[in-house]
Scaffold this active site. Structure first.
Site, short mmCIF file in Angstrom:
data_model
loop_
_atom_site.label_atom_id
_atom_site.label_comp_id
_atom_site.label_asym_id
_atom_site.label_seq_id
_atom_site.Cartn_x
_atom_site.Cartn_y
_atom_site.Cartn_z
N SER A 1 43.74 63.07 40.51
CA SER A 1 44.98 62.38 40.90
C SER A 1 46.16 62.66 40.10
O SER A 1 45.68 62.90 38.93
CB SER A 1 44.50 60.95 40.72
OG SER A 1 45.68 60.06 40.78
N VAL B 1 41.34 59.65 25.81
CA VAL B 1 40.74 59.56 24.30
C VAL B 1 39.40 60.65 24.32
O VAL B 1 39.04 60.98 25.27
CB VAL B 1 40.49 58.10 23.82
CG1 VAL B 1 41.63 57.54 23.35
CG2 VAL B 1 39.95 57.52 24.88
N TYR C 1 12.16 59.80 23.15
CA TYR C 1 12.38 60.68 24.21
C TYR C 1 13.72 61.33 23.68
O TYR C 1 14.54 60.85 22.73
CB TYR C 1 12.97 60.31 25.52
CG TYR C 1 11.46 59.38 26.11
CD1 TYR C 1 10.74 60.21 26.73
CD2 TYR C 1 11.84 58.08 26.32
CE1 TYR C 1 9.56 59.58 27.28
CE2 TYR C 1 10.45 57.57 26.86
CZ TYR C 1 9.42 58.51 27.49
OH TYR C 1 8.43 57.75 27.95
N TYR C 2 13.91 62.60 24.07
CA TYR C 2 15.31 63.44 23.46
C TYR C 2 16.66 62.49 23.84
O TYR C 2 16.70 62.12 25.21
CB TYR C 2 15.40 64.73 24.22
CG TYR C 2 16.85 65.44 23.99
CD1 TYR C 2 16.88 65.85 22.60
CD2 TYR C 2 17.96 65.36 24.71
CE1 TYR C 2 17.99 66.54 22.24
CE2 TYR C 2 19.07 65.91 24.25
CZ TYR C 2 19.07 66.57 22.89
OH TYR C 2 20.33 66.97 22.62
N THR D 1 29.46 59.80 21.00
CA THR D 1 28.44 60.57 22.05
C THR D 1 28.96 60.63 23.39
O THR D 1 28.23 61.36 24.50
CB THR D 1 27.31 59.32 22.12
OG1 THR D 1 27.80 58.06 22.15
CG2 THR D 1 26.73 59.49 20.96
N LYS E 1 34.71 68.83 12.07
CA LYS E 1 34.05 67.53 11.64
C LYS E 1 32.74 67.74 10.81
O LYS E 1 31.75 68.32 11.68
CB LYS E 1 33.83 66.85 12.94
CG LYS E 1 32.99 65.36 12.76
CD LYS E 1 33.02 64.82 14.00
CE LYS E 1 31.85 63.62 13.89
NZ LYS E 1 31.58 63.02 15.28
N VAL F 1 41.60 58.99 30.74
CA VAL F 1 41.61 57.92 29.68
C VAL F 1 42.15 58.35 28.44
O VAL F 1 42.72 57.55 27.63
CB VAL F 1 39.90 57.74 29.55
CG1 VAL F 1 39.14 58.56 28.73
CG2 VAL F 1 39.78 56.30 28.91
C1 LIG Z 1 38.19 54.35 23.23
C2 LIG Z 1 37.20 55.57 23.70
C3 LIG Z 1 37.06 56.41 22.67
C4 LIG Z 1 36.38 57.53 22.80
N1 LIG Z 1 36.12 58.54 21.90
C5 LIG Z 1 35.44 59.32 22.17
C6 LIG Z 1 34.93 60.46 21.12
O1 LIG Z 1 35.57 60.34 19.87
N2 LIG Z 1 33.99 61.39 21.31
C7 LIG Z 1 33.52 61.37 22.68
O2 LIG Z 1 32.76 62.29 22.57
N3 LIG Z 1 33.95 60.57 23.54
C8 LIG Z 1 34.71 59.52 23.18
N4 LIG Z 1 34.92 58.99 24.33
C9 LIG Z 1 34.40 59.10 25.75
C10 LIG Z 1 35.30 60.34 26.52
O3 LIG Z 1 36.62 59.76 26.27
C11 LIG Z 1 34.64 60.46 27.82
O4 LIG Z 1 33.45 60.74 27.67
C12 LIG Z 1 35.79 61.73 28.41
O5 LIG Z 1 36.95 61.55 28.20
C13 LIG Z 1 35.29 61.79 29.80
O6 LIG Z 1 35.97 60.93 30.79
P1 LIG Z 1 36.05 61.21 32.10
O7 LIG Z 1 36.45 62.73 32.34
O8 LIG Z 1 34.69 60.77 32.80
O9 LIG Z 1 36.94 59.83 32.83
P2 LIG Z 1 38.66 60.25 32.69
O10 LIG Z 1 39.03 60.70 31.34
O11 LIG Z 1 39.01 58.63 32.94
O12 LIG Z 1 38.93 61.00 33.78
C14 LIG Z 1 39.11 60.64 35.09
C15 LIG Z 1 39.63 61.25 36.11
O13 LIG Z 1 39.59 60.83 37.44
C16 LIG Z 1 40.67 61.06 37.94
N5 LIG Z 1 40.62 59.98 39.15
C17 LIG Z 1 40.60 58.55 39.14
N6 LIG Z 1 40.62 58.19 40.29
C18 LIG Z 1 40.97 59.16 41.28
C19 LIG Z 1 41.30 59.20 42.42
N7 LIG Z 1 41.14 58.06 43.27
N8 LIG Z 1 41.52 60.49 43.29
C20 LIG Z 1 41.67 61.42 42.45
N9 LIG Z 1 41.26 61.54 41.03
C21 LIG Z 1 40.94 60.09 40.57
C22 LIG Z 1 41.71 60.72 37.09
O14 LIG Z 1 42.97 61.33 37.47
C23 LIG Z 1 41.01 61.60 36.07
O15 LIG Z 1 41.43 62.82 35.97
C24 LIG Z 1 35.77 57.77 24.15
C25 LIG Z 1 36.14 56.93 24.97
C26 LIG Z 1 36.77 55.86 24.90
C27 LIG Z 1 37.01 54.88 26.00
N1 LIG Z 2 22.25 66.86 18.19
C1 LIG Z 2 22.64 66.78 16.85
C2 LIG Z 2 22.85 65.29 16.40
C3 LIG Z 2 23.06 65.20 14.97
C4 LIG Z 2 22.60 65.65 13.86
N2 LIG Z 2 23.43 65.25 12.80
C5 LIG Z 2 24.48 64.51 13.23
C6 LIG Z 2 25.58 64.00 12.59
C7 LIG Z 2 26.20 63.28 13.42
CL1 LIG Z 2 27.68 62.56 12.71
C8 LIG Z 2 26.32 63.33 14.70
C9 LIG Z 2 25.11 63.91 15.35
C10 LIG Z 2 24.19 64.47 14.79
C11 LIG Z 2 24.03 67.57 16.51
O1 LIG Z 2 24.98 67.45 17.30
O2 LIG Z 2 24.08 68.56 15.59
#
Ligand SMILES: Cc1cc2nc3c(=O)[nH]c(=O)nc-3n(C[C@H](O)[C@H](O)[C@H](O)COP(=O)(O)OP(=O)(O)OC[C@H]3O[C@@H](n4cnc5c(N)ncnc54)[C@H](O)[C@@H]3O)c2cc1C
Ligand SMILES: N[C@H](Cc1c[nH]c2cc(Cl)ccc12)C(=O)O
Length: 516
Positions: free
Chosen positions: A36, A44, A452-453, A361, A75, A42
């Site tokens: 879109s 983040v 499980y893993y 995660t 990190k 999101v």
């Molecule tokens: C507060 C917060 C902190 C986070 N921090 C971490 C972190 O530190 N580490 C980590 O690994 N993960 C983190 N995550 C998770 C991470 O942000 C998500 O796993 C990652 O961004 C994947 O998001 P997504 O692509 O599934 O969804 P989104 O980023 O929401 O993308 C959705 C997409 O779908 C599209 N879309 C929606 N509706 C339509 C439509 N009708 N038509 C066409 N397109 C559409 C949008 O345009 C967008 O491109 C965090 C999440 C949150 C909420």
């Molecule tokens: N799959 C491992 C998971 C893991 C091992 N040590 C840590 C520490 C932190 Cl902060 C997060 C995940 C893991 C990896 O990613 O190395």
């Protein structure tokens, strides 16, 4: 041949999937990604697992290619502050747990207590992080670890195959929007068709399978396999196919977040090479250092604090630098889709499931899902066994992480208000109460953690239990009968090695100046 894939969504999940599929299948796969132009990602998701390096490796990308483009940093751990009591902190580092005479060093630590810091005594990383050091020397060589980056047996394995073989010493922080942009260029260069448009409708055939997605301006887009990367909306999987969402909120009540991107002079501030999770009255605040700014946010439960109060708390926590930063309020859907693969649709990313980002995660879930989908890619016959194996693996990963995160709250010593007292009385995921009892007798091992893993090795659980401080842990009685000298030597060796590394490793900031 089944090879026509339609990905809906262009956030981290959409572009990671598109680029990985291109790296795996090349021109033999036909991918259209529609995102879109009005509904944003999101925005983040900045901290990762160390396993993500296999993703970049698979795509053939080097750190020097993608890291500067994504303002990325290293990190080395998650640092938990104030979860036990004010002023206390500990690390959950990326460093293999050593063992001495068949017992993990943490077990010896419980018996000998060389200091009150298990993390500093058992791991080199804790002091390296405290000193703000890079895990690589300025010439690019890794800090002194047994890890051999180029070893052949380490190439081409999936994450679950890697687990237990080695522990890579760091993960990354990066800017989510920049990574999506970088991967979109990678994928489009390799032939992914990119359409910016809204999906308005999802057409189903007589069996209830998706036959096309209807866009506002580009008509109907058809494929064999549809990947739902539409985030918390779950437009295809949850809305069109009505796959139910199973909530984890009874265990993990944080349902909201507010995020700020705070520009900072990182040279002056310096980079602490870890994600910090600082406990608050109704949740916790993350702090993620990037090369040009800090990403921060308050993850909280609306049952205990309002969004306005959460925003005030976060701004106060950050200080004047946050004054001009725009707040991004996010409602989080915590849990997982009952099945992530239904008919000819696979949800990846937030549509599949999500738990609060306490251990970063989200991107790990995406990476794992992509690896599993490649391994279980359907053939013309749509053999349901592929789908079932995939769904089972995704469910295990999310249920395991659900349990791991619950352990953080259930065992945190902090209990100074209703939010923190309630963390001790919430229902636990099935099986966890029994496991917690076992861990009081013997620190977690492969036999006693979630079976499980799910990406987390037993030593991760040890760190959380020892750091959170809310349950009494005892050394194995056998240690009282064992010769303590080898363990004492190991503690001393770690101390000496760490001292040397802190001396010779460059500051994290200086390393990135060199890389950029
Ligand atoms: C507060 C917060 C902190 C986070 N921090 C971490 C972190 O530190 N580490 C980590 O690994 N993960 C983190 N995550 C998770 C991470 O942000 C998500 O796993 C990652 O961004 C994947 O998001 P997504 O692509 O599934 O969804 P989104 O980023 O929401 O993308 C959705 C997409 O779908 C599209 N879309 C929606 N509706 C339509 C439509 N009708 N038509 C066409 N397109 C559409 C949008 O345009 C967008 O491109 C965090 C999440 C949150 C909420
Ligand atoms: N799959 C491992 C998971 C893991 C091992 N040590 C840590 C520490 C932190 Cl902060 C997060 C995940 C893991 C990896 O990613 O190395």
């Amino acid at each position: 041949m089944l090879n026509k894939v339609v990905i809906v969504g262009g956030g981290t999940a959409g572009w990671m999937t598109a680029s990985y599929f291109k790296a795996a299948f090349g021109d033999r796969i036909d991918i259209t990604l529609v995102e879109s132009g009005t509904v944003g990602a999101v925005g983040v998701g900045e901290a990762t697992f160390s396993d993500i390096r296999h993703f970049f490796e698979f795509l053939g990308l080097k750190e020097s290619d993608w890291m500067p483009a994504c303002n990325a940093t290293y990190k080395l751990a998650v640092r938990f502050e104030n979860w036990r009591e004010p002023g206390h902190y500990f690390y959950h580092p990326f460093e293999q747990m050593r063992s001495v005479n068949g017992f993990p060093l943490t077990d010896w630590w419980l018996q000998q207590r060389p200091s009150d810091r298990f993390d500093k005594d058992c791991f080199a990383m804790a002091s390296i992080i405290d000193a703000g050091r890079s895990p690589r020397h300025l010439n690019g060589a890794l800090l002194d670890t047994p890890y051999d980056e180029s070893a052949e047996e380490m190439q081409g394995l999936t994450m679950s195959e890697h687990q237990g073989r080695t522990q890579f010493p760091y993960a990354y922080h990066f800017e989510a929007a920049l990574l999506a942009k970088y991967l979109s260029a990678y994928a489009v260069e390799r032939g992914v068709r990119h359409i910016v448009d809204d999906v308005r409708d999802v057409e189903l055939d007589e069996r209830g399978w998706i036959s096309s997605v209807r866009t506002a301006e580009h008509g109907d887009i058809t494929g064999d396999l549809y990947i739902d990367c539409t985030g918390f909306r779950g437009l295809l999987l949850n809305k069109a196919l009505e796959e139910p969402f199973l909530s984890f909120q009874e265990n993990l009540p944080n349902d909201s977040a507010i995020a700020l991107q705070v520009p900072m002079d990182m040279e002056r501030r310096g980079i602490l090479p870890c994600t910090t999770a600082t406990a608050q009255d109704a949740g916790w605040i993350w702090t993620i250092p990037l090369t040009g700014r800090v990403g921060t946010g308050y993850v909280y439960a609306r049952d205990y604090i309002s969004p306005d109060e959460a925003e005030r708390t976060l701004r106060e926590f950050v200080g004047p630098a946050a004054a001009d930063a725009e707040a991004n309020h996010i409602r989080m859907r915590i849990g997982r889709s009952r099945n992530s693969w239904v008919k000819n649709c696979v949800g990846i990313g937030l549509s599949s499931g999500f738990v609060e980002p306490l251990e970063s995660t989200g991107i790990f879930f995406i990476h794992h899902a992509i690896e599993q989908l490649v391994n279980n890619f359907p053939g013309e016959d749509w053999n349901p066994a592929h789908r079932d194996l995939y769904n089972q693996s995704v469910a295990h990963v999310m249920e395991g992480v659900r349990e791991f995160l619950t352990v953080h709250y259930a065992t945190a010593k902090r209990a100074d208000n209703q939010y923190w007292r309630d963390t001790k009385t919430r229902p636990l995921p099935e099986g966890l109460a029994e496991r917690l009892e076992k861990w009081k007798t013997q620190l977690p091992n492969t036999e006693t953690v979630y079976p499980y893993y799910h990406g987390l090795p037993p030593y991760s659980y040890m760190c959380v239990l020892l750091g959170m401080g809310g349950i009494e842990l005892n050394p194995s009685p056998a240690l009282a009968l064992s010769d303590p000298r080898a363990a004492a030597r190991e503690f001393e060796a770690i101390r000496q090695k760490t001292e040397k590394l802190v001396d010779v490793l460059p500051a994290a900031y200086d390393y990135f100046t060199r890389l950029g």
